[in-house]
Design a protein around this motif. Structure first.
Motif, short mmCIF file in Angstrom:
data_model
loop_
_atom_site.label_atom_id
_atom_site.label_comp_id
_atom_site.label_asym_id
_atom_site.label_seq_id
_atom_site.Cartn_x
_atom_site.Cartn_y
_atom_site.Cartn_z
N ALA A 193 36.89 -5.56 108.54
CA ALA A 193 36.16 -6.73 109.03
C ALA A 193 35.91 -6.59 110.53
CB ALA A 193 36.94 -8.00 108.74
N ARG A 194 34.72 -6.95 110.96
CA ARG A 194 34.38 -6.78 112.37
C ARG A 194 35.27 -7.60 113.31
NH1 ARG A 194 31.18 -8.49 116.68
NH2 ARG A 194 30.39 -6.74 117.91
N TYR A 224 42.95 -4.15 109.22
CA TYR A 224 41.70 -3.42 109.35
C TYR A 224 41.57 -2.38 108.24
CZ TYR A 224 37.83 -0.74 111.32
OH TYR A 224 36.62 -0.11 111.50
N THR A 259 27.78 -11.12 107.78
CA THR A 259 29.04 -11.62 107.24
C THR A 259 29.26 -13.03 107.77
OG1 THR A 259 30.32 -10.69 109.07
CG2 THR A 259 30.00 -9.30 107.12
N ASN A 295 34.23 -12.46 105.52
CA ASN A 295 35.20 -11.37 105.44
C ASN A 295 36.50 -11.70 106.18
OD1 ASN A 295 34.32 -11.12 108.07
ND2 ASN A 295 33.43 -9.08 107.81
N VAL A 296 36.58 -12.91 106.75
CA VAL A 296 37.80 -13.36 107.42
C VAL A 296 37.96 -14.86 107.16
CG1 VAL A 296 38.95 -13.77 109.64
CG2 VAL A 296 37.77 -11.61 109.23
N GLY A 298 43.17 -4.67 104.53
CA GLY A 298 42.75 -6.01 104.17
C GLY A 298 43.88 -6.77 103.50
N ALA A 353 41.81 -11.37 105.45
CA ALA A 353 40.66 -10.54 105.84
C ALA A 353 40.37 -9.48 104.80
CB ALA A 353 40.92 -9.89 107.20
N LYS A 354 39.11 -9.08 104.74
CA LYS A 354 38.71 -7.92 103.95
C LYS A 354 38.88 -6.68 104.81
CE LYS A 354 35.32 -10.44 101.15
NZ LYS A 354 33.87 -10.64 100.85
N TRP A 372 38.33 -9.53 97.72
CA TRP A 372 39.42 -9.74 98.67
C TRP A 372 40.65 -9.02 98.12
CZ3 TRP A 372 38.82 -12.64 103.17
CH2 TRP A 372 37.64 -13.38 103.26
N PRO A 391 32.79 -4.74 99.04
CA PRO A 391 32.84 -5.78 100.07
C PRO A 391 32.87 -7.20 99.52
CG PRO A 391 30.63 -4.85 99.92
CD PRO A 391 31.52 -4.00 99.06
#
Length: 369
Positions: free
Chosen positions: A251-252, A171, A329, A212-213, A174, A247-248, A93, A90
């Motif tokens: 990511a939520r 999603y 995050t 993460n974004v 990433g 984004a990773k 990237w 996590p």
């Protein structure tokens, strides 16, 4: 013998006159259209700022369906992690750049923009997905969530397909998503790296945060008048850009965007007048699956630690901001000049502004050419 007499020369002359008249008419229509495109719509302000907006699709959202979809996406993450021996790091990237061209061939006018990504980011992997590969990806990876496949393939919601694909790819994999007309102006690493000059030697490297974004402001006009909103065809006076997103995996905010877009698409597919659904999708696409839906998703995600969060927190943003989000995050928000330079509003700055990270080379308005 009396009857109809075909005068070939006369009819040829009439045809030439008609073609000439049509050419003159089309010329003047073209000139009028060009003049209209070169005219910047009015940019006037109203008496009060609008920092909050709720679309009709959020007012009628089926929270039960969206919660179910989020749960299904969490299970998908777990399954993929198990298949890959424990998941992903996590902290990293992915060095991946994703773009979409329906036929797989990049049109000539987009070629310089597409090429700019590897020119500025050697060592990254760039993939241009065509429609066939995209459909296979959706059916293969998301086949266990039939609602997602249905939303992607339903005839009434084909206009949202491209938007949904953006989040479905990010999603699972990433990386960075960019539309074909987005030109990379400087290396992606430089977007969040601390300045190298001595005055900022203690500046924080934003790549080292829990973000993460990474997103950028696309429109910042909270005081826009009703006249300006109509002239520019804006559903809201503010928005985050969805043409460029970093984004990773898993990511939520991306997960929530998928759940919401699929939920919105279900509202359209279940319309009492499905024959006309496409018209409504075209008109309302920003709030169904575009920048409006993405903006609400991000603000709601960042509201995890601050329930009263509105656009006011991002108005007139001049430096990157790290906003805490759910799951320990964060979301990095970049000022408007990073992703939306060259616009005649929002104090976006010129294309060659020092902060400019990307530029859209082909805008719908002629002043961007």
């Amino acid at each position: 013998m009396r009857g109809f007499h075909y005068d070939k020369s006369r009819n040829q002359a009439l045809l030439l006159v008609a073609l000439f008249s049509l050419s003159v008419y089309l010329f003047f229509v073209h000139q009028r259209v060009r003049e209209a495109r070169l005219t910047v719509p009015p940019l006037t302000t109203g008496p009060e700022a609008q920092y909050a907006f709720k679309s009709a699709f959020r007012e009628h959202a089926d929270q039960h369906v969206e919660n179910y979809l989020e749960g299904a996406l969490v299970e998908l993450r777990k399954r993929i992690a198990a298949e890959n021996g424990g998941g992903y790091d996590p902290r990293k990237w992915p060095l991946k750049i994703w773009q979409h061209a329906p036929s797989g061939r990049v049109p000539g006018q987009y070629a310089p923009a597409v090429a700019s990504w590897l020119e500025q980011n050697p060592g990254w992997n760039q993939t241009v997905i065509d429609d066939a590969a995209a459909a296979h990806f959706v059916r293969t990876v998301y086949g266990g969530v039939p609602e997602i496949v249905a939303a992607y393939e339903h005839p009434a919601t084909r206009q949202v397909q491209r938007d949904l694909l953006r989040y479905l790819v990010l999603y699972v994999h990433g990386g960075l998503w960019a539309e074909l007309d987005v030109f990379c102006r400087r290396p992606i690493y430089d977007w969040l790296a601390p300045p190298t000059n001595r005055r900022n030697k203690n500046a924080k490297n934003l790549w080292d945060t829990t973000a993460n974004v990474v997103v950028g402001v696309d429109r910042d006009m909270p005081y826009a008048s009703a006249e300006t909103m109509r002239a520019w065809a804006w559903s809201r006076p503010y928005a985050f850009a969805d043409h460029t997103i970093l984004a990773k995996p898993f990511a939520r905010p991306v997960r929530l965007a998928i759940a919401r877009i699929v939920g919105h698409a279900a509202q359209i597919a279940g319309s009492a007048q499905p024959r006309f659904a496409g018209l409504f999708v075209d008109r309302d696409r920003p709030e169904i699956s575009g920048e409006g839906a993405w903006t609400d998703t991000l603000i709601d995600t960042m509201s995890y630690h601050r329930s009263d969060l509105t656009w006011e927190a991002f108005a007139d943003l001049v430096a990157p901001a790290v906003m805490p989000a759910a799951d320990e995050t964060a979301v990095v928000v970049l000022p408007v000049t990073y992703f939306a330079n060259g616009q005649p509003h929002s104090a976006a700055g010129p294309f060659d502004a020092p902060q400019a990270a990307v530029s859209r080379t082909l805008r719908s308005r002629a002043w961007f050419f």
